[in-house]
Design a protein around this motif. Structure first.
Motif, PDB file in Angstrom:
ATOM      1  N   MET A  23      42.184  46.851  41.310  1.00  0.00           N
ATOM      2  CA  MET A  23      40.716  46.877  41.156  1.00  0.00           C
ATOM      3  C   MET A  23      40.070  47.459  39.951  1.00  0.00           C
ATOM      4  SD  MET A  23      38.324  46.148  43.021  1.00  0.00           S
ATOM      5  CE  MET A  23      36.360  46.346  43.384  1.00  0.00           C
ATOM      6  N   LYS A  24      40.559  48.768  39.482  1.00  0.00           N
ATOM      7  CA  LYS A  24      40.011  49.237  38.205  1.00  0.00           C
ATOM      8  C   LYS A  24      40.223  48.346  36.870  1.00  0.00           C
ATOM      9  CE  LYS A  24      40.924  54.228  39.687  1.00  0.00           C
ATOM     10  NZ  LYS A  24      41.253  55.361  39.265  1.00  0.00           N
ATOM     11  N   LYS A  25      41.245  47.452  36.902  1.00  0.00           N
ATOM     12  CA  LYS A  25      41.527  46.747  35.823  1.00  0.00           C
ATOM     13  C   LYS A  25      40.519  45.605  35.847  1.00  0.00           C
ATOM     14  CE  LYS A  25      45.099  43.418  33.701  1.00  0.00           C
ATOM     15  NZ  LYS A  25      46.286  43.100  33.902  1.00  0.00           N
ATOM     16  N   LEU A  26      40.112  45.057  37.107  1.00  0.00           N
ATOM     17  CA  LEU A  26      39.103  43.935  37.317  1.00  0.00           C
ATOM     18  C   LEU A  26      37.819  44.462  36.775  1.00  0.00           C
ATOM     19  CD1 LEU A  26      40.272  42.108  40.591  1.00  0.00           C
ATOM     20  CD2 LEU A  26      40.557  41.457  38.363  1.00  0.00           C
ATOM     21  N   LEU A  27      37.672  45.792  37.307  1.00  0.00           N
ATOM     22  CA  LEU A  27      36.226  46.351  36.892  1.00  0.00           C
ATOM     23  C   LEU A  27      36.084  46.755  35.525  1.00  0.00           C
ATOM     24  CD1 LEU A  27      35.623  48.441  40.002  1.00  0.00           C
ATOM     25  CD2 LEU A  27      34.518  46.611  39.409  1.00  0.00           C
ATOM     26  N   PHE A  28      37.371  47.005  34.855  1.00  0.00           N
ATOM     27  CA  PHE A  28      37.229  47.154  33.481  1.00  0.00           C
ATOM     28  C   PHE A  28      37.058  45.802  32.515  1.00  0.00           C
ATOM     29  CE2 PHE A  28      38.269  49.048  29.427  1.00  0.00           C
ATOM     30  CZ  PHE A  28      38.854  48.223  28.429  1.00  0.00           C
ATOM     31  N   MET A  29      37.529  44.899  33.008  1.00  0.00           N
ATOM     32  CA  MET A  29      37.292  43.606  32.401  1.00  0.00           C
ATOM     33  C   MET A  29      35.917  43.162  32.578  1.00  0.00           C
ATOM     34  SD  MET A  29      40.869  41.421  33.286  1.00  0.00           S
ATOM     35  CE  MET A  29      40.360  40.053  32.581  1.00  0.00           C
ATOM     36  N   PHE A  30      35.469  43.362  33.967  1.00  0.00           N
ATOM     37  CA  PHE A  30      33.944  43.092  34.160  1.00  0.00           C
ATOM     38  C   PHE A  30      33.095  43.915  33.315  1.00  0.00           C
ATOM     39  CE2 PHE A  30      30.436  42.015  36.287  1.00  0.00           C
ATOM     40  CZ  PHE A  30      29.828  43.053  36.918  1.00  0.00           C
ATOM     41  N   LEU A  31      33.361  44.958  32.926  1.00  0.00           N
ATOM     42  CA  LEU A  31      32.592  45.952  32.183  1.00  0.00           C
ATOM     43  C   LEU A  31      32.723  45.388  30.763  1.00  0.00           C
ATOM     44  CD1 LEU A  31      31.063  48.535  31.276  1.00  0.00           C
ATOM     45  CD2 LEU A  31      33.294  49.576  31.133  1.00  0.00           C
ATOM     46  N   ILE A  32      33.843  45.011  30.338  1.00  0.00           N
ATOM     47  CA  ILE A  32      33.739  44.513  28.718  1.00  0.00           C
ATOM     48  C   ILE A  32      32.811  43.386  28.594  1.00  0.00           C
ATOM     49  CG2 ILE A  32      35.210  43.507  27.216  1.00  0.00           C
ATOM     50  CD1 ILE A  32      35.418  46.379  27.383  1.00  0.00           C
ATOM     51  N   GLU A  66      36.831  38.013  40.877  1.00  0.00           N
ATOM     52  CA  GLU A  66      36.287  37.505  41.795  1.00  0.00           C
ATOM     53  C   GLU A  66      34.716  38.298  42.084  1.00  0.00           C
ATOM     54  OE1 GLU A  66      34.895  34.837  44.553  1.00  0.00           O
ATOM     55  OE2 GLU A  66      36.588  34.691  43.349  1.00  0.00           O
ATOM     56  N   GLU A  67      34.750  39.584  41.586  1.00  0.00           N
ATOM     57  CA  GLU A  67      33.575  40.206  41.877  1.00  0.00           C
ATOM     58  C   GLU A  67      32.237  39.800  41.303  1.00  0.00           C
ATOM     59  OE1 GLU A  67      37.079  43.361  42.443  1.00  0.00           O
ATOM     60  OE2 GLU A  67      36.587  41.565  41.230  1.00  0.00           O
ATOM     61  N   LEU A  68      32.523  39.179  40.028  1.00  0.00           N
ATOM     62  CA  LEU A  68      31.459  38.642  39.425  1.00  0.00           C
ATOM     63  C   LEU A  68      30.884  37.569  40.198  1.00  0.00           C
ATOM     64  CD1 LEU A  68      32.841  37.867  35.821  1.00  0.00           C
ATOM     65  CD2 LEU A  68      31.166  39.511  36.558  1.00  0.00           C
TER      66      LEU A  68
END
Length: 293
Positions: free
Chosen positions: A1-10, A223-225
């Motif tokens: 989850m943290k990895k996905l959010l990090f990519m989302f942040l970038i 998928e969060e996006l």
């Protein structure tokens, strides 16, 4: 989850840089609209500098013919008198990303509707970077109220910059919950925007365009996006269903899984072809509402 959010942040931080650059430009789309008869040529010129395949040509011609057909079949039926159309909102209203500097989807609508006879007067009040709270304050400006008072149709794009603001404020602790919390506040502001416009002009037909996910093509695994964009679109759609003379126009499906080059060089805003798709969708909804009305 943290990895996905990090990519989302970038990805969002890249978008923030784009928006910051746009917000600081003093001259926006001051060039005149291109003639309707030149639009097919312009679409060819702004494609990537690669050798066109027969399939590319067929797709482009299909888009042009499809849009033209929809427009021509509805013009005389819908617009029995000259109408005033006011477009207000953010950079999508202003047409940022349209390399022709022709006003994006609003400019395409204007040139197309008036190509045979003058049936509509347009006023583009789009301001790049606008969030819902800023748009709400702008509605109190006398010059904007004056334009809205005379409008027959009002087109709105708003919401994408609200999502970016959430990212800027929570980038050190980015969780999907913060978007959910802000979504409720966005809903309240959006309701106030629509009610404010109706208080200014109770007879105007209002069309709220949805939000799309510009990163879906490159980050399909996040998928969060899509969840965030879908949730905010649902907010807009549900709200318009509760109000008279207000219609929601979805556009996210126009950009999702679309293999054609429909984004500008910033990979965030639509290019001319992307705005063309939006113009087609808008006219389809206007046509449907007018026929049902």
């Amino acid at each position: 989850m943290k990895k996905l959010l990090f990519m989302f942040l970038i990805t969002i931080l890249i978008a923030i840089g784009i928006i910051y650059y746009i917000d600081n430009q003093k001259a926006v789309l001051k060039q005149p609209l291109i003639p309707q008869e030149d639009e097919e040529q312009v679409m060819e010129e702004i494609q990537p500098e690669e050798e066109e395949t027969e399939e590319d040509v067929q797709q482009e011609n299909s888009l042009t013919e499809r849009v033209s057909t929809v427009f021509q079949e509805t013009l005389d039926r819908i617009f029995q008198r000259e109408v005033k159309i006011v477009a207000i909102g953010d950079s999508l209203t202003r047409g940022v990303g349209d390399a022709t500097e022709g006003g994006g989807y609003v400019g395409i609508l204007e040139r197309t509707l008036n190509q045979n006879r003058h049936v509509a007067t347009f006023e583009n009040l789009g301001l790049p970077g606008n969030r819902s709270d800023q748009l709400l304050r702008r509605l109190d400006q006398p010059e904007i109220m004056e334009e809205l008072e005379d409008a027959d149709l009002v087109l709105i794009t708003i919401g994408a910059n609200d999502i970016l603001k959430v990212t800027r404020e929570h980038f050190t602790n980015l969780e999907i919950d913060v978007f959910i919390d802000e979504q409720a506040r966005y809903e309240e502001r959006l309701k106030q925007i629509l009610e404010k416009i109706q208080s200014i002009n109770e007879n105007a037909e209002i069309y709220l365009l949805g939000i799309y996910n510009p990163f879906e093509k490159y980050f399909q695994d996040i998928e969060e996006l899509n969840q965030i964009v879908n949730a905010w679109n649902t907010t807009g759609s549900d709200l318009t269903m509760e109000m008279e003379n207000v219609t929601f126009i979805p556009i996210d499906d126009l950009f999702a899984d679309n293999e054609n080059p429909i984004f500008a060089d910033d990979n965030f805003h639509p290019n001319y072809a992307g705005y063309y798709l939006m113009a087609e969708r808008v006219l389809e909804y206007i046509s449907k509402e007018e026929e049902e009305g």
